[in-house]
Design a protein around this motif. Structure first.
Motif, PDB file in Angstrom:
ATOM      1  N   VAL A 204       0.872  -1.179   0.000  1.00 34.35           N
ATOM      2  CA  VAL A 204       0.000   0.000   0.000  1.00 34.35           C
ATOM      3  C   VAL A 204       0.905   1.223   0.000  1.00 34.35           C
ATOM      4  N   CYS A 205       0.671   2.140  -0.922  1.00 35.09           N
ATOM      5  CA  CYS A 205       1.559   3.306  -1.072  1.00 35.09           C
ATOM      6  C   CYS A 205       0.931   4.566  -0.492  1.00 35.09           C
ATOM      7  N   TYR A 206       1.740   5.282   0.287  1.00 29.29           N
ATOM      8  CA  TYR A 206       1.359   6.592   0.830  1.00 29.29           C
ATOM      9  C   TYR A 206       2.319   7.610   0.218  1.00 29.29           C
ATOM     10  N   THR A 207       1.914   8.147  -0.936  1.00 26.80           N
ATOM     11  CA  THR A 207       2.831   8.982  -1.720  1.00 26.80           C
ATOM     12  C   THR A 207       2.886  10.429  -1.232  1.00 26.80           C
ATOM     13  N   GLU A 208       2.162  10.728  -0.160  1.00 30.23           N
ATOM     14  CA  GLU A 208       2.317  12.054   0.462  1.00 30.23           C
ATOM     15  C   GLU A 208       3.317  11.982   1.608  1.00 30.23           C
ATOM     16  N   GLY A 209       3.903  10.795   1.831  1.00 31.59           N
ATOM     17  CA  GLY A 209       4.696  10.591   3.026  1.00 31.59           C
ATOM     18  C   GLY A 209       3.770  10.379   4.201  1.00 31.59           C
ATOM     19  N   LEU A 210       4.302  10.500   5.395  1.00 30.03           N
ATOM     20  CA  LEU A 210       3.481  10.383   6.605  1.00 30.03           C
ATOM     21  C   LEU A 210       3.031  11.775   7.014  1.00 30.03           C
ATOM     22  N   THR A 211       1.721  11.992   7.102  1.00 30.02           N
ATOM     23  CA  THR A 211       1.172  13.320   7.397  1.00 30.02           C
ATOM     24  C   THR A 211       0.154  13.229   8.527  1.00 30.02           C
ATOM     25  N   ASP A 212      -0.248  14.393   9.018  1.00 30.89           N
ATOM     26  CA  ASP A 212      -1.302  14.428  10.039  1.00 30.89           C
ATOM     27  C   ASP A 212      -2.573  13.763   9.523  1.00 30.89           C
ATOM     28  N   GLU A 213      -2.822  13.958   8.209  1.00 26.85           N
ATOM     29  CA  GLU A 213      -4.069  13.477   7.632  1.00 26.85           C
ATOM     30  C   GLU A 213      -4.090  11.960   7.447  1.00 26.85           C
ATOM     31  N   ASN A 214      -2.916  11.356   7.200  1.00 24.51           N
ATOM     32  CA  ASN A 214      -2.940   9.917   6.884  1.00 24.51           C
ATOM     33  C   ASN A 214      -2.302   9.023   7.946  1.00 24.51           C
ATOM     34  N   ILE A 215      -1.808   9.603   9.027  1.00 25.35           N
ATOM     35  CA  ILE A 215      -1.066   8.786  10.000  1.00 25.35           C
ATOM     36  C   ILE A 215      -1.948   7.714  10.636  1.00 25.35           C
ATOM     37  N   ASP A 216      -3.237   8.022  10.864  1.00 20.61           N
ATOM     38  CA  ASP A 216      -4.116   7.009  11.458  1.00 20.61           C
ATOM     39  C   ASP A 216      -4.358   5.865  10.477  1.00 20.61           C
ATOM     40  N   ASP A 217      -4.587   6.224   9.193  1.00 20.21           N
ATOM     41  CA  ASP A 217      -4.739   5.186   8.174  1.00 20.21           C
ATOM     42  C   ASP A 217      -3.485   4.338   8.071  1.00 20.21           C
ATOM     43  N   PHE A 218      -2.340   4.998   8.069  1.00 25.23           N
ATOM     44  CA  PHE A 218      -1.068   4.294   7.921  1.00 25.23           C
ATOM     45  C   PHE A 218      -0.904   3.248   9.014  1.00 25.23           C
ATOM     46  N   PHE A 219      -1.255   3.617  10.237  1.00 23.14           N
ATOM     47  CA  PHE A 219      -1.079   2.692  11.359  1.00 23.14           C
ATOM     48  C   PHE A 219      -2.225   1.680  11.484  1.00 23.14           C
ATOM     49  N   MET A 220      -3.449   2.071  11.046  1.00 27.63           N
ATOM     50  CA  MET A 220      -4.608   1.258  11.433  1.00 27.63           C
ATOM     51  C   MET A 220      -5.443   0.709  10.285  1.00 27.63           C
ATOM     52  N   LYS A 221      -5.441   1.345   9.114  1.00 28.97           N
ATOM     53  CA  LYS A 221      -6.358   0.920   8.053  1.00 28.97           C
ATOM     54  C   LYS A 221      -5.995  -0.478   7.555  1.00 28.97           C
ATOM     55  N   GLY A 222      -6.975  -1.376   7.569  1.00 31.01           N
ATOM     56  CA  GLY A 222      -6.716  -2.757   7.168  1.00 31.01           C
ATOM     57  C   GLY A 222      -6.086  -3.572   8.282  1.00 31.01           C
ATOM     58  N   GLY A 223      -6.077  -3.032   9.485  1.00 26.25           N
ATOM     59  CA  GLY A 223      -5.473  -3.724  10.622  1.00 26.25           C
ATOM     60  C   GLY A 223      -4.258  -2.973  11.135  1.00 26.25           C
ATOM     61  N   LYS A 224      -4.051  -3.035  12.422  1.00 24.91           N
ATOM     62  CA  LYS A 224      -2.944  -2.291  13.046  1.00 24.91           C
ATOM     63  C   LYS A 224      -1.593  -2.827  12.592  1.00 24.91           C
ATOM     64  N   LEU A 225      -0.670  -1.906  12.393  1.00 23.13           N
ATOM     65  CA  LEU A 225       0.700  -2.293  12.068  1.00 23.13           C
ATOM     66  C   LEU A 225       1.297  -3.135  13.191  1.00 23.13           C
ATOM     67  N   ASP A 226       2.164  -4.048  12.803  1.00 23.94           N
ATOM     68  CA  ASP A 226       2.885  -4.853  13.781  1.00 23.94           C
ATOM     69  C   ASP A 226       4.302  -4.325  14.022  1.00 23.94           C
ATOM     70  N   ALA A 227       4.789  -3.475  13.126  1.00 24.20           N
ATOM     71  CA  ALA A 227       6.105  -2.842  13.301  1.00 24.20           C
ATOM     72  C   ALA A 227       6.204  -1.651  12.354  1.00 24.20           C
ATOM     73  N   VAL A 228       7.017  -0.683  12.772  1.00 25.84           N
ATOM     74  CA  VAL A 228       7.316   0.483  11.935  1.00 25.84           C
ATOM     75  C   VAL A 228       8.818   0.525  11.704  1.00 25.84           C
ATOM     76  N   ILE A 229       9.208   0.712  10.435  1.00 22.09           N
ATOM     77  CA  ILE A 229      10.612   0.931  10.087  1.00 22.09           C
ATOM     78  C   ILE A 229      10.765   2.400   9.759  1.00 22.09           C
TER      79      ILE A 229
END
Length: 771
Positions: A204-229
């Motif tokens: 899944v690509c987040y081409t805006e980088g990590l932003t205030d607007e997408n950080i919740d989706d990045f971590f949670m959409k489709g299930g919570k992340l298990d790790a962040v690099i």
């Protein structure tokens, strides 16, 4: 360009946002029709159909105990197909960005065969566990290597890729991709590479980088992340992603691609642990504040604990000095990025399989693990001086007394202590205080303690003689204030340079040899070196004239002033180059970092000498520059590269903020000239203090010019001699009135805030002995 060019260019533009392949299963009639329509459309550039070989490999992996023959393979494959046309078996995968159509095993068999060589470093059961894991990757330089490595091993089942940047040619030293991808968003480039390795792997690509607007989706959409690099450059994103990870109990892994530096923060096991291992304690962790950090100065307090300045490799430290000079950003090598990808992916897998439970910072430093074992001699200063003992001082004093007047006025120990206490307030190079005093038989002896001053920079004791002359000036001023007369006998033992002067006292003050004693004596304890930077403002001509008069009051001394913009720019260039060369010279480096500089108030208070770093009033970035070059190996690298221009920033900045730059001269190159020149310098400096004008010495260039002119550059490496040979005529040209005279003291004058810290002095009882 013709229409074909524009058509083909448009094809590229049309596919720029595509990173997921299309699947065709020909057993399905609708899918088969779409497949045939696509073939007829001309969009397919080429077809790769190696399914038979894939079936051979699959059957081989399922029969590890058998030596299969060609006939065995034919039989097993026919049995496997069970009458199905091989062209309709499996799946056809179309990559629209390249126009390639590939026939391959369908998902379950594809994954089974592609990961067969993982067993049993990763067992089938562990593979199934990993397939449930979701990893978010922020920043796709090292992040690209981590992502591809995770996908290759199938170390997770989903990757969320966040990066707003596009691929540029200078990324291709470390990012494994082709030139045909230039201009493509990095997230899409990584997702495409993974799809070409494993079309069933979810990205899944987040081409805006990590932003205030997408950080919740990045971590949670489709299930919570298990790790962040975390491999991004942004300070606020580094902190923001950790705050969110801590809130959601998600572990964070970061690899720095220098010395194999790896950080692990197990917020899943210890959600109360502070972010960045607690190294940001005391700093504001407010995202609204962090987003508005614009300048390097604002970001550095956060960047330094994250990067670990002291643990960077020498080449990285040396390279950082070059940023905004010969480099635009810090370097990264493909080998380091590949290692980082491996280390981060391995750590991530072990976290998921409960094989690693710690947090911390680690180093997989290949230069330490696979070292160059050649013995390298540690650089040792090629000079030394014998300590000046009380016995030696007493013996020299006895020798001198034979030739001195016998009828002297004895004064008390308290008065002598007070007089010497004022004398040692004199300035000295690096605040090395190169004096010792002995009071014997009514005579005060001033000695040069070479242990304190010997250095590459102090060619022929020039700087020491100037400091000792300034001390004599203070001594006479203080004596006059106390209504005590003085008679100074310079170098009372011919040919001996340890005993500088013998001072005898009289009941009456002879004011003819003194200058403005009534006023200047009041500024002995107020005079200071001011390294602060103020605005370049004009200093009243009346004040400059008072300084000229103070210098001219010493026979043979002269003062020359630079105050025009172009002159100050030129002297800034000369001064900056001289300071750089000094720090890159092995002896100069040791003298500055180990003998001269005091890094903490505690060090200054303990030694009572040297330059307290607080007196330099540096910006955070300038402080970092000094610390980067503290390691001799870093200086060696910069010297070898003919680099180090970043070391010129502070001296150049000093001159840029100066109102004028001045040069004190004397008639000739001799110890007596430098002693009396020191007196002229001190008179001028005290007058500047009276006029509330800040003064900072800039003598490094002069001392090296003296070595070049009067010593033929003895001891200078070839590069240093070459540069000073080029700088010297430029310096002479700036001061045409000084031609034929000996430069003694270069300095800058400015109107600046008082320094927050004043240099210490070694207590008088440590410097003065009563026989």
């Amino acid at each position: 360009m013709g229409p074909k060019y524009h058509q083909l260019l448009q094809n590229s533009i049309n596919t720029k946002e595509q990173y997921r392949p299309d699947f065709f299963r020909l057993a399905n009639e609708e899918s088969k029709k779409s497949f045939n329509d696509l073939l007829e459309s001309g969009s397919v550039f080429c077809i790769n159909d190696e399914l038979y070989d894939q079936l051979r490999e699959l059957n081989k992996s399922r029969n590890p105990t058998r030596k299969l023959t060609t006939e065995d393979y034919s039989h097993l494959i026919a049995q496997h197909l069970n009458g199905q046309d091989i062209k309709e078996y499996g799946v056809w995968v179309f990559y629209p960005w390249s126009g390639r159509m590939v026939h391959m095993l369908d998902e379950a068999e594809f994954i089974e065969l592609r990961t067969a060589a993982n067993r049993n470093k990763i067992t089938i059961a562990e593979r199934e566990v990993l397939a449930t894991k979701k990893v978010g990757v922020i920043g796709l330089s090292v992040g690209q290597s981590v992502s591809v490595t995770l996908a290759l091993e199938r170390g997770c089942g989903e990757l969320r890729l966040a990066d707003f940047d596009t691929l540029e040619l200078n990324n291709l030293n470390r990012i494994r991709t082709g030139v045909h991808n230039l201009g493509l968003l990095k997230a899409y480039a990584v997702a495409r590479e993974i799809a070409e390795i494993d079309p069933f792997f979810k990205t899944v690509c987040y081409t805006e980088g990590l932003t205030d607007e997408n950080i919740d989706d990045f971590f949670m959409k489709g299930g919570k992340l298990d790790a962040v690099i975390d491999e991004c450059d942004s300070v606020n994103v580094k902190i923001q992603c950790r705050i969110k990870a801590k809130e959601l109990h998600v572990p964070v892994i970061m690899e720095a691609s220098d010395r194999g530096t790896l950080d692990v923060e197990r917020f899943d096991l210890d959600p109360q642990r502070p972010i960045i291992h607690g190294w940001l304690e005391g700093l504001t962790i407010d995202l609204n504040v962090l987003k508005n950090l614009k300048t390097t100065e604002e970001k550095l307090p956060y960047m330094l604990p994250i990067s670990g300045l002291e643990t960077l490799s020498n080449r990285m430290k040396a390279s950082m000095v070059e940023i905004e000079n010969t480099l635009t950003t810090w370097p990264q090598l493909a080998s380091a990025v590949a290692l980082g990808g491996a280390v981060a992916a391995d750590t991530c897998r072990r976290i998921f399989l409960d094989q690693y439970t710690d947090s911390g910072r680690y180093f997989i430093d290949l230069e330490k693990i696979i070292p160059d074992t050649r013995v390298r001699e540690e650089f040792v200063l090629p000079y030394a001086a014998d300590p000046l003992t009380e016995e030696e001082m007493s013996s020299l004093a006895n020798d001198a007394l034979r030739n001195l007047p016998a009828n002297v006025t004895e004064i008390g120990t308290n008065e002598i202590t007070e007089i010497v206490g004022a004398a040692i307030q004199a300035p000295s190079a690096g605040n090395n205080q190169p004096w010792k005093w002995l009071y014997k038989q009514g005579t005060l002896f001033l000695f040069h303690d070479k242990v304190r001053s010997i250095s590459f920079g102090d060619f022929e004791n020039i700087a020491s003689d100037i400091a000792l002359g300034a001390a004599i000036e203070n001594l006479e001023l203080q004596s006059s204030k106390m209504n005590v007369g003085t008679s100074v006998h310079y170098f009372p033992i011919p040919g001996n340079t340890k005993l500088i002067a013998a001072i005898q006292f009289t009941a009456t003050v002879n004011s003819s040899s003194l200058y403005n004693t009534a006023e200047l004596g009041n500024y002995i304890f107020l005079r200071e070196t001011n390294r602060n930077f103020g605005p370049r403002v004009r200093i009243d001509e009346d004040k400059i004239n008072l300084l000229r008069e103070a210098v001219a009051s010493v026979p043979g001394a002269g003062l020359f002033i630079l105050d025009k913009e172009d002159e100050l720019d030129e002297i800034a260039d000369i001064f900056g180059s001289a300071e750089r060369l000094r720090l890159l010279h092995p002896e100069g480096h040791i003298e500055f970092y180990q003998k001269e500089l005091r890094w903490t108030p505690e060090q200054s208070q303990a030694s009572k000498d040297g330059i307290d770093l607080a007196t330099i009033e540096l910006l955070e970035s300038e402080m970092v520059g000094l610390r980067l070059v503290k390691d001799m190996e870093v200086a060696k690298l910069l010297s070898t590269w003919r680099a180090g221009k970043g070391l010129e920033r502070i001296p150049r900045k000093a001159v840029k903020s100066a109102s004028v730059v001045g040069l004190v001269t004397m008639p000739d190159f001799s110890p007596m000239s430098f002693l009396t020149g020191g007196r002229a310098v001190q008179r001028m400096w005290l007058q500047a203090a009276k006029c509330d004008v800040s003064l900072q010495p800039m003598v490094a260039a002069l001392l090296h010019f003296a070595r070049l002119v009067h010593g033929d550059g003895v001891g200078m490496p070839a590069l240093m001699k070459e540069e000073f040979t080029e700088l010297y005529p430029r310096f002479v040209k700036l001061f045409p009135g000084a031609i034929g005279k000996e430069p003694v003291f270069l300095f800058r004058l400015s109107i600046a805030n008082k320094p927050s810290v004043k240099s210490y002095r070694i207590p008088v009882d440590k410097m003065l002995t009563f026989a």
